[in-house]
Design a protein around this motif. Structure first.
Motif, PDB file in Angstrom:
ATOM      1  N   LYS A  25      71.591  63.080  31.557  1.00  0.00           N
ATOM      2  CA  LYS A  25      72.950  62.927  31.057  1.00  0.00           C
ATOM      3  C   LYS A  25      73.056  63.149  29.545  1.00  0.00           C
ATOM      4  O   LYS A  25      74.148  63.143  28.995  1.00  0.00           O
ATOM      5  N   HIS A  26      71.925  63.311  28.893  1.00  0.00           N
ATOM      6  CA  HIS A  26      71.929  63.647  27.476  1.00  0.00           C
ATOM      7  C   HIS A  26      72.195  65.149  27.337  1.00  0.00           C
ATOM      8  O   HIS A  26      71.489  65.968  27.936  1.00  0.00           O
ATOM      9  N   VAL A  27      73.203  65.487  26.560  1.00  0.00           N
ATOM     10  CA  VAL A  27      73.608  66.886  26.405  1.00  0.00           C
ATOM     11  C   VAL A  27      73.555  67.253  24.925  1.00  0.00           C
ATOM     12  O   VAL A  27      74.151  66.573  24.081  1.00  0.00           O
ATOM     13  N   TRP A  28      72.853  68.332  24.630  1.00  0.00           N
ATOM     14  CA  TRP A  28      72.678  68.773  23.253  1.00  0.00           C
ATOM     15  C   TRP A  28      73.780  69.746  22.844  1.00  0.00           C
ATOM     16  O   TRP A  28      74.121  70.671  23.578  1.00  0.00           O
ATOM     17  N   LEU A  29      74.343  69.517  21.661  1.00  0.00           N
ATOM     18  CA  LEU A  29      75.267  70.456  21.036  1.00  0.00           C
ATOM     19  C   LEU A  29      74.628  70.967  19.755  1.00  0.00           C
ATOM     20  O   LEU A  29      74.224  70.166  18.909  1.00  0.00           O
ATOM     21  N   PRO A  30      74.508  72.273  19.571  1.00  0.00           N
ATOM     22  CA  PRO A  30      73.859  72.806  18.366  1.00  0.00           C
ATOM     23  C   PRO A  30      74.651  72.466  17.095  1.00  0.00           C
ATOM     24  O   PRO A  30      75.786  71.985  17.150  1.00  0.00           O
TER      25      PRO A  30
END
Length: 282
Positions: free
Chosen positions: A113-118
């Protein structure tokens, strides 16, 4: 000349950050994500993400370039909105840019559920939101001008124009020739053609990212007062200063309609000693 006031899109999540976050957030809105991203201590992107997370009920985490204990009004806002802030060294920050999985090493626990945004929210999915800007215009001008940090906003505008018009990007950081490849990669990854109807100005950065020499600050104050249009030295000040110089150099045709995109980011003006002289809009 016309100005597209994207700084008025939302009272907190303003400008290009609103557009770049729109579709990544919508894609995950029903899956209870924890958003993780990166930025500096005055990051407009982190500020916008913290507000969006608070509005959507999503946890947010920030990896901030700087020493532990560093303070800024932006980070104060982020923490107040529930964002968990951790600091990373310059070397680690560089790795976050280069390795899309490096962020995982900076969290105690990571799950699906951890989502990376650059950095800057500059993902291929961001282009779709920025492209919608073009459909909101009452006409397609001959020239569109925009400040460039990561290149995603310029790439999104190219996507929306679909080969029409000419886009002039004002790079706000030094040695920005690499942005051309970033723009090409973002267009490719987002499924758009390799549009080339743009020009990147790389000598209008006033010393580099976040640099604001006295001439630029004076210009921002005078411009804001004369036009009743708030601008700041990091992005929009450099944009409108370059636009003025190009007008003086007769860089546009007599019949060219020139439209500048105000991408927001006024909260970042608080990072300057003379910020009180620049009308705030946060």
């Amino acid at each position: 000349m016309w100005v597209k006031r994207d700084d008025l899109l939302h009272p907190e999540v303003s400008g290009n950050k609103f557009r770049k976050l729109k579709y990544p957030l919508l894609a995950w809105q029903d899956r209870h994500p924890t958003w993780v991203s990166m930025g500096g201590p005055w990051s407009n992107h982190l500020h916008a993400l913290a507000h969006a997370g608070a509005l959507g009920g999503w946890p947010t985490k920030a990896l901030v370039r700087g020493a532990p204990g560093m303070q800024s009004a932006t980070l104060d806002d982020c923490r107040r909105l529930g964002m968990q802030v951790s600091f990373v060294s310059r070397d680690d920050y560089r790795q976050l840019r280069e390795d899309p999985q490096a962020w995982r090493r900076h969290l105690d626990t990571v799950d699906d559920k951890h989502v990376w945004l650059p950095e800057g929210g500059s993902s291929p999915q961001a282009l779709r939101g920025v492209a919608e800007l073009v459909d909101e215009l009452p006409f397609i001008p001959e020239v569109i001008m925009v400040a460039c940090g990561t290149g995603a906003t310029l790439a999104g505008i190219l996507a929306g124009l679909r080969g029409r018009s000419r886009v002039v990007g004002i790079a706000v950081l030094k040695n920005a020739d690499y942005l051309r490849q970033e723009i090409a990669d973002l267009l490719l990854q987002a499924g758009y053609p390799a549009y080339q109807n743009y020009e990147l100005i790389t000598d209008a950065h006033h010393g580099g990212y976040g640099k604001a020499p006295p001439e630029l600050r004076q210009f921002c104050r005078e411009f804001s007062a004369a036009c009743d249009l708030p601008i700041e030295p990091v992005y929009t000040g450099k944009l409108f200063h370059a636009l003025k110089k190009m007008q003086q150099a007769q860089a546009f045709g007599d019949d060219d309609r020139v439209l500048a995109i105000h991408t927001g980011g006024m909260q970042g003006a608080r990072g300057f000693a003379e910020a009180s002289l620049i009308p705030p809009q946060v």
